[in-house]
Design an enzyme around this catalytic site. Structure first.
Site, PDB file in Angstrom:
ATOM      1  N   ARG A 252      34.600  44.942  37.052  1.00 33.69           N
ATOM      2  CA  ARG A 252      34.762  43.652  36.366  1.00 33.69           C
ATOM      3  C   ARG A 252      35.188  43.744  34.906  1.00 33.69           C
ATOM      4  O   ARG A 252      35.744  42.790  34.383  1.00 33.69           O
ATOM      5  CB  ARG A 252      33.482  42.814  36.469  1.00 33.69           C
ATOM      6  CG  ARG A 252      32.999  42.531  37.887  1.00 33.69           C
ATOM      7  CD  ARG A 252      34.048  41.837  38.722  1.00 33.69           C
ATOM      8  NE  ARG A 252      33.508  41.350  39.993  1.00 33.69           N
ATOM      9  CZ  ARG A 252      34.241  41.111  41.066  1.00 33.69           C
ATOM     10  NH1 ARG A 252      35.552  41.326  41.029  1.00 33.69           N
ATOM     11  NH2 ARG A 252      33.700  40.675  42.183  1.00 33.69           N
TER      12      ARG A 252
ATOM     13  N   ASN B 271      41.598  44.076  39.536  1.00 33.38           N
ATOM     14  CA  ASN B 271      41.534  42.622  39.317  1.00 33.38           C
ATOM     15  C   ASN B 271      40.549  42.252  38.213  1.00 33.38           C
ATOM     16  O   ASN B 271      39.597  41.499  38.404  1.00 33.38           O
ATOM     17  CB  ASN B 271      41.210  41.887  40.618  1.00 33.38           C
ATOM     18  CG  ASN B 271      39.895  42.307  41.247  1.00 33.38           C
ATOM     19  OD1 ASN B 271      39.375  43.382  40.952  1.00 33.38           O
ATOM     20  ND2 ASN B 271      39.363  41.469  42.122  1.00 33.38           N
TER      21      ASN B 271
ATOM     22  N   HIS C 155      45.386  45.165  50.535  1.00 33.95           N
ATOM     23  CA  HIS C 155      44.444  44.132  50.950  1.00 33.95           C
ATOM     24  C   HIS C 155      45.156  43.333  52.040  1.00 33.95           C
ATOM     25  O   HIS C 155      46.023  42.510  51.749  1.00 33.95           O
ATOM     26  CB  HIS C 155      44.089  43.252  49.748  1.00 33.95           C
ATOM     27  CG  HIS C 155      43.246  42.075  50.071  1.00 33.95           C
ATOM     28  ND1 HIS C 155      41.901  42.016  49.765  1.00 33.95           N
ATOM     29  CD2 HIS C 155      43.531  40.888  50.663  1.00 33.95           C
ATOM     30  CE1 HIS C 155      41.409  40.851  50.146  1.00 33.95           C
ATOM     31  NE2 HIS C 155      42.385  40.148  50.696  1.00 33.95           N
TER      32      HIS C 155
ATOM     33  N   HIS D   5      39.287  47.939  53.336  1.00 31.37           N
ATOM     34  CA  HIS D   5      38.249  47.205  54.085  1.00 31.37           C
ATOM     35  C   HIS D   5      38.696  46.676  55.459  1.00 31.37           C
ATOM     36  O   HIS D   5      38.645  45.482  55.734  1.00 31.37           O
ATOM     37  CB  HIS D   5      37.668  46.065  53.252  1.00 31.37           C
ATOM     38  CG  HIS D   5      38.646  45.261  52.462  1.00 31.37           C
ATOM     39  ND1 HIS D   5      39.786  44.704  52.984  1.00 31.37           N
ATOM     40  CD2 HIS D   5      38.633  44.921  51.140  1.00 31.37           C
ATOM     41  CE1 HIS D   5      40.434  44.054  52.046  1.00 31.37           C
ATOM     42  NE2 HIS D   5      39.764  44.175  50.917  1.00 31.37           N
TER      43      HIS D   5
ATOM     44  N   ASN E 299      35.241  38.893  51.677  1.00 36.97           N
ATOM     45  CA  ASN E 299      36.655  38.991  52.044  1.00 36.97           C
ATOM     46  C   ASN E 299      36.996  40.469  52.281  1.00 36.97           C
ATOM     47  O   ASN E 299      36.881  41.274  51.345  1.00 36.97           O
ATOM     48  CB  ASN E 299      37.508  38.429  50.903  1.00 36.97           C
ATOM     49  CG  ASN E 299      39.000  38.494  51.180  1.00 36.97           C
ATOM     50  OD1 ASN E 299      39.454  39.104  52.121  1.00 36.97           O
ATOM     51  ND2 ASN E 299      39.780  37.849  50.308  1.00 36.97           N
TER      52      ASN E 299
ATOM     53  N   ASP F 220      33.561  48.460  48.420  1.00 35.55           N
ATOM     54  CA  ASP F 220      34.065  47.159  47.979  1.00 35.55           C
ATOM     55  C   ASP F 220      32.980  46.419  47.190  1.00 35.55           C
ATOM     56  O   ASP F 220      32.787  45.207  47.334  1.00 35.55           O
ATOM     57  CB  ASP F 220      34.536  46.314  49.158  1.00 35.55           C
ATOM     58  CG  ASP F 220      35.366  45.100  48.725  1.00 35.55           C
ATOM     59  OD1 ASP F 220      35.724  45.016  47.533  1.00 35.55           O
ATOM     60  OD2 ASP F 220      35.630  44.234  49.577  1.00 35.55           O
TER      61      ASP F 220
ATOM     62  N   HIS G 234      28.860  39.377  41.454  1.00 33.21           N
ATOM     63  CA  HIS G 234      29.113  38.027  40.950  1.00 33.21           C
ATOM     64  C   HIS G 234      27.858  37.499  40.273  1.00 33.21           C
ATOM     65  O   HIS G 234      26.740  37.737  40.760  1.00 33.21           O
ATOM     66  CB  HIS G 234      29.495  37.064  42.080  1.00 33.21           C
ATOM     67  CG  HIS G 234      30.827  37.352  42.698  1.00 33.21           C
ATOM     68  ND1 HIS G 234      32.012  37.097  42.057  1.00 33.21           N
ATOM     69  CD2 HIS G 234      31.154  37.870  43.912  1.00 33.21           C
ATOM     70  CE1 HIS G 234      33.021  37.432  42.846  1.00 33.21           C
ATOM     71  NE2 HIS G 234      32.527  37.915  43.975  1.00 33.21           N
TER      72      HIS G 234
END
Length: 436
Positions: free
Chosen positions: A62, A92, A179, A232, A278, A305, A309
């Site tokens: 993050r 990301n 992905h 994944h 996801n 993965d 959050h």
């Protein structure tokens, strides 16, 4: 640096031995280790398994930009507690890791934290926008030495752009980690499409949305002669496609997450957003297929993965909640539960070492990780108590976020110690900070 004598540990093959760690290396193994151990701190490892330090090819740290969810420091501390000595930090972030400057920032943050080796993953496209290639060559040439590139969280759905990316990374032996999600088939989708989604009235995510991209990309990889890695993987159909591609000689590798090895879409019946991820949790048939695929080598590795959050992104209705689960501290235990202790697949500790250390290091081109436990090798090691069981209490996990899908579960196997470059980052199950 403190030297350590690990006495009586069981190697992945089941044999018992002593291991001497000195000056960051495995100095000796076997009977001679004790003879050379003057001044070393002795660790009684009777009943413990020793593994090469675990390597995660798929971690979301993050930082920069979402330090409210995780930082490089907190995420890598959690990784060490989970037995990892190397993690690959996904791109990301905010800003996206699509330039040499950002990947070097992440790499330096990892080096300063000192818990594990942090290898940044570079974005495939600028800003994850899917319109033009990012600075792949500059990131590869940077101090971070990026070799894995991914827009994870977003599919590179343009086949022409994906082809160009595969061609570009051949110049420096890179890999594109895809992905696999056809976006037009997943509009409004929040869980697996099937009986459960129909009964719950939630938007369904069909398996073909993953499988169509997996099929396209293995064919593109064959066409250009480049390496593609499937992130994944979650469906039985995807396992079949990868198995077919490998039989054909296509340079494809694939990963499965711990949660896709253990959990099914049935757990979503309570509308708990902690189970929103996801790709989504799939059916029992899919879970069995990915477990069998991991056991027979069709699926190459386990990758967490890890997707932390803050509570406000999960403490809401299912449709509005963020996708993602934490996983660094629970990964090894979930693999033990779903694979090592399983009756319907054959998967031993040598397979754990292969799929969670040696092979992910090889895919990521990390030459000093995932190495055999042998004299002269870097001392990246993990000690595990296979008989211990521990309750997952979200508030007691060391990651900065508590969105674990395993809350309240009693899991097998506990990491007792982690050694990163010969330095203990975890002892007696507790983190040891640099300089402590």
């Amino acid at each position: 640096m403190t030297n350590y004598l690990i006495k009586g540990a069981s190697l992945p093959d089941g044999s018992s031995t002593d291991i001497l760690l000195r000056d960051g290396l495995i100095a000796a193994i076997g009977a001679g280790a004790s003879d050379e151990a003057d001044g070393a701190t002795t660790i009684d490892a009777n009943g413990l398994r020793v593994l090469p330090g675990l390597v995660d090819l798929h971690t979301h740290l993050r930082e920069p930009g979402r330090e409210d969810a995780e930082t490089v420091w907190s995420g890598t501390r959690a990784a060490a507690l989970g037995g990892f000595t190397c993690v690959h930090a996904m791109a990301n972030t905010q800003p996206v890791a699509d330039t040499a400057g950002v990947v070097e920032q992440v790499w330096r943050l990892g080096r300063d934290a000192g818990w594990v080796d942090v290898r940044p993953v570079g974005a495939v496209t600028v800003g994850l926008g899917g319109e033009r290639l990012a600075e792949l060559g500059a990131m590869a040439d940077s101090a971070a030495g990026v070799r894995v590139f991914s827009d994870d969280g977003v599919c590179v759905d343009d086949p022409v752009l994906m082809r160009r990316a595969l061609e570009y990374v051949k110049a420096f032996d890179g890999v594109i980690a895809q992905h696999s999600q056809e976006p037009r088939l997943t509009v409004g989708a929040v869980m697996n499409e099937g009986v459960v989604s129909a009964e719950l009235g939630l938007g369904g995510w069909p398996a073909v949305a993953e499988e169509s991209i997996v099929a396209r990309d293995v064919l593109l990889a064959e066409h250009v002669g480049s390496r593609v890695h499937i992130c994944h993987l979650s469906t039985a159909g995807s396992v079949d496609i990868v198995r077919w591609a490998k039989a054909r000689g296509i340079p494809v590798t694939a990963e499965v997450t711990p949660h896709h090895l253990l959990l099914t879409d049935e757990v979503v019946r309570g509308y708990d957003p902690q189970f929103k991820v996801n790709p989504p949790l799939r059916t029992a048939q899919d879970v069995l297929a990915v477990r069998e695929g991991l056991a027979d080598g069709t699926i190459d590795i386990v990758a967490t993965d890890h997707a932390p959050h803050p509570s406000e992104d999960k403490d809401c209705e299912f449709d509005a909640a963020a996708f993602g689960m934490t996983g660094l501290e629970t990964a090894l235990s979930v693999v033990i539960e779903s694979m090592v202790l399983a009756d319907d697949v054959t998967f031993g500790w040598e397979d754990v070492a292969r799929t969670m250390s040696a092979t992910p290091a090889a895919i990521g081109r990390v030459s000093d990780q995932g190495r055999p436990i042998a004299p002269g090798e870097p001392a990246h090691l993990t000690l595990v108590d296979p008989e211990a069981r521990w309750p997952v209490v979200p508030q007691e996990l060391r990651t900065a976020s508590d969105n674990t899908p395993f809350a309240g579960r009693d899991l097998p196997g506990r990491v007792v110690a982690t050694f990163y470059g010969g330095r203990a980052t975890v002892l007696s199950g507790q983190p040891v900070e640099v300089g402590a």
